[in-house]
Design a protein around this motif. Structure first.
Motif, mmCIF file in Angstrom:
data_model
loop_
_atom_site.group_PDB
_atom_site.id
_atom_site.type_symbol
_atom_site.label_atom_id
_atom_site.label_comp_id
_atom_site.label_asym_id
_atom_site.label_seq_id
_atom_site.Cartn_x
_atom_site.Cartn_y
_atom_site.Cartn_z
ATOM 1 N N CYS A 1 6.572 -31.958 -30.438
ATOM 2 C CA CYS A 1 7.971 -32.105 -30.040
ATOM 3 C C CYS A 1 8.378 -30.874 -29.236
ATOM 4 O O CYS A 1 8.158 -29.736 -29.679
ATOM 5 C CB CYS A 1 8.869 -32.217 -31.264
ATOM 6 N N VAL A 2 8.946 -31.082 -28.064
ATOM 7 C CA VAL A 2 9.353 -29.966 -27.207
ATOM 8 C C VAL A 2 10.847 -30.063 -26.920
ATOM 9 O O VAL A 2 11.421 -31.157 -26.821
ATOM 10 C CB VAL A 2 8.548 -29.938 -25.892
ATOM 11 N N ILE B 1 1.739 -32.127 -16.693
ATOM 12 C CA ILE B 1 2.750 -31.824 -17.713
ATOM 13 C C ILE B 1 3.213 -33.097 -18.404
ATOM 14 O O ILE B 1 3.391 -33.135 -19.623
ATOM 15 C CB ILE B 1 3.955 -31.092 -17.089
ATOM 16 N N LEU B 2 3.399 -34.142 -17.634
ATOM 17 C CA LEU B 2 3.907 -35.391 -18.197
ATOM 18 C C LEU B 2 2.872 -36.081 -19.083
ATOM 19 O O LEU B 2 3.226 -36.660 -20.118
ATOM 20 C CB LEU B 2 4.322 -36.339 -17.066
ATOM 21 N N PHE B 3 1.610 -36.028 -18.686
ATOM 22 C CA PHE B 3 0.567 -36.757 -19.411
ATOM 23 C C PHE B 3 -0.673 -35.880 -19.613
ATOM 24 O O PHE B 3 -1.724 -36.131 -19.024
ATOM 25 C CB PHE B 3 0.186 -38.029 -18.638
ATOM 26 N N PRO B 4 -0.568 -34.827 -20.428
ATOM 27 C CA PRO B 4 -1.748 -34.012 -20.691
ATOM 28 C C PRO B 4 -2.819 -34.849 -21.384
ATOM 29 O O PRO B 4 -2.508 -35.835 -22.069
ATOM 30 C CB PRO B 4 -1.219 -32.903 -21.607
ATOM 31 N N TYR C 1 5.186 -35.438 -27.073
ATOM 32 C CA TYR C 1 3.811 -35.726 -26.698
ATOM 33 C C TYR C 1 3.149 -36.425 -27.879
ATOM 34 O O TYR C 1 3.034 -35.840 -28.964
ATOM 35 C CB TYR C 1 3.054 -34.444 -26.371
ATOM 36 N N CYS C 2 2.711 -37.670 -27.682
ATOM 37 C CA CYS C 2 2.199 -38.492 -28.780
ATOM 38 C C CYS C 2 0.768 -38.934 -28.515
ATOM 39 O O CYS C 2 0.474 -39.483 -27.444
ATOM 40 C CB CYS C 2 3.081 -39.736 -28.960
#
Length: 255
Positions: free
Chosen positions: A32-33, A47-50, A71-72
């Protein structure tokens, strides 16, 4: 299940200081950011989809302000954007991922630079928390609450009693959350030691964090029935890509 929460205090700046490398080494199920300070459409795919994660983000209306993300590793059944009141939703302060048995939220409380606005937010947010604790679904609410609850939660507490984040009315509000409302501070279920901080207002990069005066402003909060699932909790003081430190909690559950 391992959940990490971190106030990046500007996602692009944090990436430049090693945030993505830190993320890749966490082996966390959800990260969680908060306080992205950027619109998601402005960010690179890295950044969006590491690798290994799906990213979900809520943008504030104002440029360079607030914003939360998740990020899940496992795709949620649903994503809930905001809480339905403008102060929260327009400022992008709450984002929730729903799984079969529970929900995980990334949350950012106003910092108190405008105490009237913060008090208004707390009043509305308390109504939400009161409703959620009565539901059968369990919640893990992660993020920066911008309140140090007890004297143990900040250095020099005697000199900060009129400082936003430790004012009597803010601490009394947290007393209600952890008292009559029944929510649990997962970190304090594991660690009752002093000098456990997640934010350093005058961070000196040349001095180890354990030697600096800080505040514990970040929490992972759960309902009373979830207490038994908390296995471990710690603050990653070695992560220095933000003036905040990550709070990490392990639960004996699977997504």
């Amino acid at each position: 299940m391992k959940i990490a929460s971190i106030n990046v205090n500007g996602i692009r700046e944090a990436v430049g200081r090693g945030f993505l490398d830190w993320l890749a080494n966490q082996d966390a199920d959800v990260i969680c950011v908060q306080n992205l300070k950027a619109k998601s459409f402005e960010l690179d795919d890295s950044i969006l989809f590491p690798e290994g994660y799906e990213g979900y983000f809520l943008d504030a209306e104002e440029d360079g302000f607030s914003g939360v993300g998740l990020y899940c590793r496992k795709i949620p059944k649903a994503i809930m954007y905001g809480l339905g009141f403008p102060q929260c939703d327009n400022e992008a302060r709450f984002l929730q991922a729903d799984y079969d048995r529970f929900s995980i939220a990334s949350f950012l409380m106003p910092d108190g630079s405008d105490m009237e606005a913060k008090q208004s937010f707390m009043n509305q947010y308390q109504e939400y928390l009161s409703k959620m604790v009565k539901k059968r679904r369990e919640y893990i609410i992660c993020g920066t609450w911008h309140i140090a609850h007890k004297t143990i939660d900040l250095a020099n507490w005697a000199d900060n009693q009129t400082t936003p984040g430790f004012r009597p009315e803010e601490r009394a509000w947290m007393d209600q959350v952890f008292g009559p409302m029944g929510y649990i501070d997962t970190f304090r279920e594991i660690n009752r030691d002093a000098s456990q901080y997640t934010w350093w207002p005058k961070l000196d990069q040349d001095v180890p964090r354990m030697r600096q005066e800080g505040w514990r402003l970040d929490y992972q909060i759960v309902g009373p029935e979830f207490r038994r699932h908390v296995v471990d909790a710690w603050i990653d003081r070695d992560a220095t890509f933000s003036e905040f430190a990550p709070l990490i909690v392990e639960y004996d559950l699977d997504l």
